[in-house]
Structures are given as structure tokens and as C-alpha cells.
Motif scaffolding. Structure first.
Motif, PDB file in Angstrom:
ATOM      1  N   TYR A   1      -4.917   2.631   4.660  1.00  0.00           N
ATOM      2  CA  TYR A   1      -3.935   3.693   4.439  1.00  0.00           C
ATOM      3  C   TYR A   1      -3.840   4.594   5.666  1.00  0.00           C
TER       4      TYR A   1
ATOM      5  N   VAL B   1      -0.613  13.610  -5.270  1.00  0.00           N
ATOM      6  CA  VAL B   1      -1.749  13.223  -4.416  1.00  0.00           C
ATOM      7  C   VAL B   1      -1.904  14.191  -3.252  1.00  0.00           C
TER       8      VAL B   1
ATOM      9  N   ARG C   1      -5.605   2.769  -6.079  1.00  0.00           N
ATOM     10  CA  ARG C   1      -5.262   1.342  -6.017  1.00  0.00           C
ATOM     11  C   ARG C   1      -6.339   0.488  -6.656  1.00  0.00           C
TER      12      ARG C   1
ATOM     13  N   PRO D   1       2.500   5.027  -0.756  1.00  0.00           N
ATOM     14  CA  PRO D   1       2.022   6.408  -0.963  1.00  0.00           C
ATOM     15  C   PRO D   1       2.435   6.884  -2.355  1.00  0.00           C
TER      16      PRO D   1
ATOM     17  N   TYR E   1       0.856  -1.198   0.000  1.00  0.00           N
ATOM     18  CA  TYR E   1       0.000   0.000   0.000  1.00  0.00           C
ATOM     19  C   TYR E   1       0.891   1.246   0.000  1.00  0.00           C
TER      20      TYR E   1
ATOM     21  N   TRP F   1      -5.553   7.606  -2.544  1.00  0.00           N
ATOM     22  CA  TRP F   1      -4.725   6.426  -2.769  1.00  0.00           C
ATOM     23  C   TRP F   1      -5.584   5.167  -2.844  1.00  0.00           C
TER      24      TRP F   1
ATOM     25  N   TYR G   1      -2.178   1.697  -9.428  1.00  0.00           N
ATOM     26  CA  TYR G   1      -1.075   2.664  -9.488  1.00  0.00           C
ATOM     27  C   TYR G   1      -0.396   2.714 -10.861  1.00  0.00           C
TER      28      TYR G   1
END
Length: 792
Positions: free
Chosen positions: A780, A647, A666, A641, A639, A662, A671
Motif C-alpha cells: 500500500y 480510514v 484486506r 483505498p 489494493y 488497509w 473489505y
């Protein structure tokens, strides 16, 4: 003896590059070198500051919070800008122009080598050339970069002369790279030299020179290097009027990549078209599109071109099975309208009853895909009326009819069709799907008590674990809505998955047994904390100030409202080695795919000291989730960043949570900045060009949408609008997947967005999407914390 020592020293100076020789042999550096070093002290200091800022950023990335990542990203960006500007200014100064500036220490030259590559990567080519022609002119490892820069910005032939390419080129006694007559040489820089030579020789006047470099690469052991050479060589052959040779080259290769497959099929089609046989070209394209390993974007271009070639009278000469495959594939890549048009243009009669049946099935499928519901219902009704079809196929026709009737709003006809699908083949997967969809329609349109009866009937036909768990959850919901919580226990008594436990907790709350309900929630959070139900259970316990790891009557959280925190390893300062020049060199000469291949190899290699540096480098160029988790926090590798600058800036501008962006990134694209859906959505947050243009206030091209900054900025703007309209983030997530109109319709029926609303989303894809994005969002936050700014 003294004379021999002098001769040995002279010989060493002739063999070793001048800068290194003098640096190693002379304890005192001439005053000119001292002047250069003092003039360059500013950029060296800024380079050290940037290195420190990057280490801080990577430390924050692997163990810090969002606030720490924001601060470290800002410091790193400022330090990088200051360093590049300082180096660029110094490289263009008069000091560097002097040839005597090559006299410098080994440490200084090591920094300068990386500095030249930094300038190349930042587009400061003029300054880089000044370094490469000045203090770095004796550094053979950087010769391919120097040759490419000189060749592209001064003269191609000058760059080739620096490389001494082709091998028979006479450039004097002392050639920097010594090729043999087959174009082979040794050294880390040789692959990059081949790539640079091939690019510089890509001119109408130098085709033989270019091909020589690429043929040399074809003999390399690395598959990716050979693939790169094949593709470039094929393009060169086509550009110089030899498409047949290009097609032959690609046809004889094994394990070719998607780009090569697409080029090969287009070459074959072009050759067929040049001979006036467009039909054969279309056949080649359809056969290629049948390859299941070709990505959707590549398949799209192939089948579209094939469809264009067989329009009109040509379509009747195409083989029946190939024609149907082309029509089917057009529908699969989002061109259902084109597929139906192509379907209707065929005038030849089917060769046998089986072909006639296949045509009827294809037509019904296309009509349903295009949402021409009345026509689809008629087509499926005709199929059902056939007496020569097996019961299993007829069950599928009945399911298609039921869905068409549902879309038309005809509940009674829909219900009858669902029942027919179940009765025609009661033990099949089709029957299970029909029974489940019928129960969901009753849940939406009838009273909870009536829906409960249908759920009881459905249980006999549903067999797969996922649908069984969903059935039990919905039956529990129906019991609660009908005021019969005790009846729900018979549905979930034999269920052990989290959804059942979560709704059992809801039953216990409805029955007034709070202690048992909290025990169920605690069980979920401990057994599977990162399912949707586990996250929601943890949030419910947090609201009641209950620690899920302790008995329900012990209050330990004292008002803390956050998702369960992931266990991170203790943060240690990042002291990783710098990427070797050999790896960076490939990127500097334009061979990015080859550089990525090297980075991946090191990132996945056990015990490699370069692993962490390579993982960080991959993430800087937009490739995530590559690496071995044994040397890194596994959850942060899974996961990441991703694209933190884009972002975090967009989240701040739109007052959104970076963790939410994020999570959507995902789920939408994994990504991947160049991701493309079957519907034509593009980029990290999967935006349609029409939606992006509306948000931007001006036309946005498909190519622009693959740029992370623009895609994230417009995606965040779109999400902000959804949150502003629908309030609850889960409704905004549903709208992001299913569209605003669908969510407005669902909110008219159920205006309160809660777990019940999520569970009753009619579209299974959207329901799963909301649960997954919500869970990833909280994950996250658990990994990186909630930012101090006031964001969603």
C-alpha cells in the motif's frame, strides 16, 4: 401546408412531455422558466463544483498518493455537502412549486433528474418530492421514484395510482405507464416500477396487488431479479398467513440464493413445528446445513435452531449420522460448548462398533477444541488403546494426544506421542505434520544444536513444498543460533524459494561475506519483490543505500527508506460518463442488489464505456476489487483505498498509517463490511462485540459493528493500543491475530522483535498472518506513498 404544420406541432406537444416539447420547439423560454433557472444557478454551480471534486478524487484514487487522496476526499466531501444543501433549499422554494417551472432546457432537466436522485440518496425525500411533482412531473423514467416517495411519505394508494398499478386499475385515458393484462410493459423504468409497486402494496389490505407485481418480476430473464421477487413474495405470503405456499414457491426454484435457502428451511421447520413434529423440523435444518455452499453466518443460525429443537428426549430419536453431523457443525461454527452438551445428552447405545468409534472420535475432538486438555488427552489415549483401528487412524489419535500433552506443558509425553504418530504411518501427511511440530517444539525448548539434529531427522518425513521451505529456513536459523553458519548451506543448497535465499543471505552475513549476502538480497527483490522476504530484503538494501537493480557496490538510493514503488500508469484526468438514470433508479427505489448486479455487469464487460464509472460507484457503496484490469491500474484495483474517509480520519486520530489499516482490513475481511468469522468477530476490522464495547466505553451491538465508520474507528483504537504496548508493528499484528497474552508470552522468551522472532512464532496461522499483513502494508505504501503527517 401551413395548417398541416400547425396540426403536426399540436400533435407533437400532445405526445411529448410538456417540458421537453417546449424546450425543443421554442427558441425563447418564457420569463418564468428564466426566473427558475436563474434561481437554480447556485445549486447548478455547486453541482459542477462537486462533479469536478469527484473527478479529482477518482484521479487521485487511481494514480495519486495518500496525501492527494486525503486532500481530494476533503474537497469532495465539502463540495457534496454544499451542493446537497443548496439543492435542498432551492427545491423547497416557492419557485419550484409552480407548475410552470416545468419549462426548462433539456440540459437543465438532465441535471435536475440526477439532482432528484441525489436528494433521495441523501435522505432529503421532501425536497425530492417537490422536484418530482414539479419540474420533473412529466419525466416518465423517474415515475417509479416519484410513486415510491409519494406512497411512503404521503399515501400508499396515491403512489400506486401514479404507477397505474395493478394493470386493471382505471386512472383515466392518459396513463404514464401502460401495462398489459399480464403486468408487462416496456422501458428502462419498468423493473423499478415493479419493485416500487410491490413495496407500496405491502399492506394487509393490498396483498393481491403486491403479489401481482412480484409475480410479474418472476417472469423476468435476469436471475437476480427473479431471486429478489421470490424472496419478497415468500415473505409476503408468510406475513399474510400462507407459509405452505411460500415454501412451495421456494422449493420449486432453481439456483436459489443463501437468503432464500435459509428462509426455505425455516419455513419447513415452522410447518413441522406447527404440526407438533419438531424432530422433522430439526431434520430439515440439519440437511440444509450440510450444504457446503451456505455461508458460515447462515449455517450458524440453522444449526443453533436445530440444536434447540432436539434438546432433551428428542435427541435420542434423531438418526445417528444426523446427530453426529449436527454436533460436528455446531463445533465448526464456534459453538463447541453447545456441541459437547448435545453430545452428552444422547443416551441410546451406538448401533455398531463403527458408530461407537465415531462417537469416541467426536468427543475427543470437541474436548480438544474446548481446550480441556487433560480430558482430551485421556480420550485420545483410549482411542490409541483400541486394537481394531487402522494404523493411519491411530497416527491421527497419537497426533491429537501429542497436542493435548503439549498444551499441558508435558514435554516428554508430548515428544513420545509425536514420535508414535510418525512411526505408525511414516509416509502419510499425518507423519509429516507430527514430525514438523515435534521439530518446532525442540526449537523452542532445546538448545540450537539439539534442534538442528531434530531438523535433520524431520527432513525425511516432510514432503510438501511449503513445509519443506519452512523447514530449511528454520534449520538455517538453528545453524546461525548454534554458531555453525557453514552447516546451514547443506539445508538450503537445493532450495530455490525466497525464504531459503533470505536466510542464506543471513548466513553469508554471519560468515562475513557481505558481497555474497547482498547479492542474495538483490536476487530476492528482483525475483519476487512482494513476498515477505522480498520486502524485507528491499528494506535491508535501502538501509545500505543500495539499488537492488544494480550491482551491490553501487549506491543509488541516497538515504531513501521506502518499499519498492509499484509502476503506475500516467495519471490522466478522469472524464467518465455519468451513471445512467436506469441504473441509479434501481437504487432509488430500494432495489440495491439489482443495482449492484447492473454495475457489476458493466464493470466486467470488455470495452464498456461505463466500466470505470461503475467500478467507482461500486466502491462508493462498499464493493471492491470488481472490474477488468485492462482499463485500470491492476494493482490499485486489487489494493483499493477502501472507505477512505473513515480510514484516513481514524489513522490521523490514532497516529497510525492508513496503509497499515488497509492492510489489516484486506487480511481480516477482504473489505467486506458485513464479514463475520466463526468466532463471532464482525466488520471490516473483525472486532468482537465485547472488545468493541470495551473500546467504545458503552455497549456496541452486532449491527453497529457492520457500520464502517464505527468499526474502523474502534479497530484503529485497538491497534494503537497494541502498538503502544508492543512497540514493533509486527508484534502488534501478531497480537491482533493471536491475542495479547500469547504475544506477551513470546516476548518473554525472545524480547527482540525481528525476522527471527517472526519466523519463530509458534502458531503457523499467526506467523503467516504477520508476514502477509506486513507485505500488504508495504505494498500500500508503494502504491500510495507514505503520508506527510508523522504517522507509524
Amino acid at each position: 401546408m401551413r395548417g398541416r404544420a400547425v396540426l403536426l406541432a399540436v400533435w407533437l406537444c400532445a405526445v411529448i412531455p410538456t417540458g421537453r416539447c417546449l424546450a425543443q420547439s421554442s427558441p425563447s423560454v418564457p420569463s418564468r422558466a428564466v426566473k427558475m433557472r436563474s434561481g437554480g444557478s447556485e445549486w447548478l454551480a455547486k453541482r459542477r463544483a462537486w462533479d469536478a471534486a469527484r473527478r479529482d478524487l477518482q484521479t487521485a484514487r487511481w494514480g495519486g498518493t495518500i496525501d492527494e487522496i486525503v486532500a481530494a476526499s476533503s474537497r469532495s466531501a465539502l463540495a457534496e455537502s454544499a451542493y446537497v444543501e443548496s439543492l435542498d433549499s432551492w427545491a423547497k422554494s416557492d419557485t419550484v412549486a409552480a407548475r410552470g417551472s416545468a419549462l426548462a432546457s433539456i440540459t437543465y432537466l438532465a441535471q435536475l433528474r440526477h439532482g432528484a436522485l441525489d436528494l433521495i440518496e441523501h435522505g432529503r425525500t421532501d425536497a425530492a418530492i417537490r422536484l418530482l411533482d414539479g419540474p420533473l412531473r412529466f419525466d416518465r423514467s423517474l415515475l417509479p421514484v416519484r410513486a415510491r416517495a409519494v406512497g411512503l411519505h404521503v399515501a400508499r394508494d396515491s403512489g400506486l395510482a401514479l404507477l397505474a398499478w395493478p394493470p386493471d386499475r382505471r386512472t383515466g385515458r392518459d396513463r404514464p405507464i401502460r401495462w398489459d393484462f399480464l403486468g408487462r410493459a416496456r422501458g428502462d423504468e419498468v423493473d423499478a416500477a415493479h419493485v416500487a409497486a410491490a413495496e407500496l402494496a405491502d399492506a394487509p389490505s393490498l396483498p393481491r396487488v403486491r403479489r401481482a407485481a412480484l409475480w410479474a418480476l418472476l417472469r423476468q430473464p435476469r436471475p437476480l431479479l427473479r431471486s429478489f421477487a421470490r424472496l419478497q413474495l415468500a415473505r409476503s405470503l408468510v406475513a399474510h398467513g400462507e407459509p405452505r405456499l411460500a415454501a412451495q414457491l421456494l422449493s420449486q426454484a432453481y439456483g436459489i440464493a443463501d437468503d432464500e435457502k435459509v428462509m426455505l428451511v425455516n419455513l419447513k421447520a415452522d410447518l413441522a413445528g406447527a404440526m407438533g413434529d419438531t424432530l422433522w423440523g430439526a431434520v430439515q435444518m440439519v440437511n440444509a446445513a450440510r450444504d457446503p455452499e451456505i455461508a458460515t453466518a447462515a449455517r450458524y443460525s440453522i444449526v443453533k435452531r436445530a440444536a434447540d429443537w432436539v434438546r432433551g428426549s428428542r435427541i435420542d430419536t434423531l438418526d445417528e449420522s444426523m446427530w453426529l453431523d449436527l454436533v460436528r457443525m455446531l463445533g465448526e461454527v464456534g459453538e463447541a460448548e453447545t456441541a459437547l452438551s448435545l453430545f452428552k445428552r444422547r443416551h441410546t447405545a451406538p448401533r455398531d462398533p463403527a458408530a461407537a468409534l465415531a462417537r469416541a472420535e467426536m468427543e475427543a475432538s470437541l474436548l480438544a477444541r474446548l481446550k480441556r486438555n487433560a480430558d482430551a488427552a485421556g480420550a485420545y489415549a483410549k482411542l490409541l488403546a483400541r486394537g481394531d483401528v487402522a494404523s493411519g487412524a491411530r497416527a491421527k489419535y497419537a497426533l491429537g494426544l501429542a497436542r493435548a500433552r503439549r498444551a499441558m506443558g508435558d514435554f516428554e509425553a508430548m515428544d513420545s506421542a509425536f514420535l508414535l504418530a510418525v512411526s505408525l504411518d511414516s509416509t502419510s501427511a499425518t507423519a509429516a505434520v507430527a514430525a514438523w511440530e515435534r521439530a518446532r517444539e525442540w526449537e523452542d525448548r532445546k538448545t540450537p544444536a539439539e534442534a538442528l539434529g531434530i531438523f535433520s531427522w524431520t527432513r525425511a518425513y516432510v514432503r510438501d513444498a511449503a513445509t519443506t521451505q519452512a523447514l530449511m529456513a528454520h534449520a538455517t536459523i538453528a545453524c546461525i543460533r548454534a554458531g555453525q553458519p557453514d552447516s546451514a548451506l547443506k539445508f538450503i543448497f537445493d532450495a530455490y524459494e525466497n525464504p531459503a535465499h533470505y536466510w542464506r543471505a543471513r548466513i553469508e552475513f554471519a560468515r562475513g561475506d557481505t558481497a555474497q549476502a547482498l547479492a542474495q538480497l538483490q536476487k530476492i527483490t528482483l525475483d519476487d519483490p512482494w513476498s515477505y522476504e522480498g520486502v524485507r530484503a528491499a528494506e535491508e538494501l535501502a538501509l545500505r543505500e543500495i539499488d537492488p537493480r544494480r550491482p551491490a557496490d553501487v549506491k543509488a538510493r541516497h538515504g531513501q527508506k521506502e518499499a519498492p514503488r509499484e509502476g503506475n500508469r500516467a495519471r490522466a484526468p478522469r472524464v467518465d460518463p455519468e451513471l445512467p438514470i436506469g441504473i441509479r433508479l434501481l437504487g432509488a427505489v430500494g432495489a440495491t442488489d439489482l443495482m449492484v448486479d447492473e454495475l457489476r455487469d458493466h464493470a466486467l464487460r470488455e470495452g464498456d464505456p461505463l466500466a470505470r464509472s461503475c467500478i467507482d460507484a461500486l466502491e462508493e457503496i462498499g464493493i471492491f476489487r470488481v472490474g477488468r484490469p485492462d482499463a485500470l491500474p491492476r494493482q490499485r484495483l486489487e489494493y483499493p483505498p477502501a472507505y477512505p474517509v473513515a480510514v484516513l480520519a481514524s489513522a490521523k486520530q490514532e497516529s497510525l498509517s492508513a496503509a497499515l489499516l488497509w492492510a489489516i482490513m484486506r487480511q481480516e475481511s477482504a473489505y467486506q463490511r458485513a464479514a463475520r468469522s466463526k468466532a463471532g468477530a464482525l466488520g471490516l476490522l473483525q472486532l468482537l462485540p465485547s472488545t468493541a464495547s470495551r473500546l467504545n466505553g458503552s455497549q456496541v451491538t452486532e449491527a453497529a459493528l457492520t457500520e464502517p465508520d464505527l468499526n474502523v474507528r474502534l479497530g484503529a483504537r485497538y491497534l494503537r493500543g497494541l502498538v503502544a504496548e508492543f512497540g514493533d508493528p509486527r508484534a502488534a499484528m501478531a497480537a491482533y491475530n493471536a491475542g495479547e497474552d500469547a504475544v506477551r508470552r513470546w516476548l518473554r522468551d525472545r524480547p527482540v522483535v525481528d525476522d527471527l522472532w517472526v519466523e519463530l512464532i509458534p502458531y503457523r496461522e499467526t506467523r503467516d498472518y504477520v508476514k502477509q499483513v506486513y507485505t500488504i502494508w508495504r505494498r500500500y505504501e508503494a502504491l500510495y506513498g507514505v503520508p506527510s503527517a508523522d504517522q507509524l
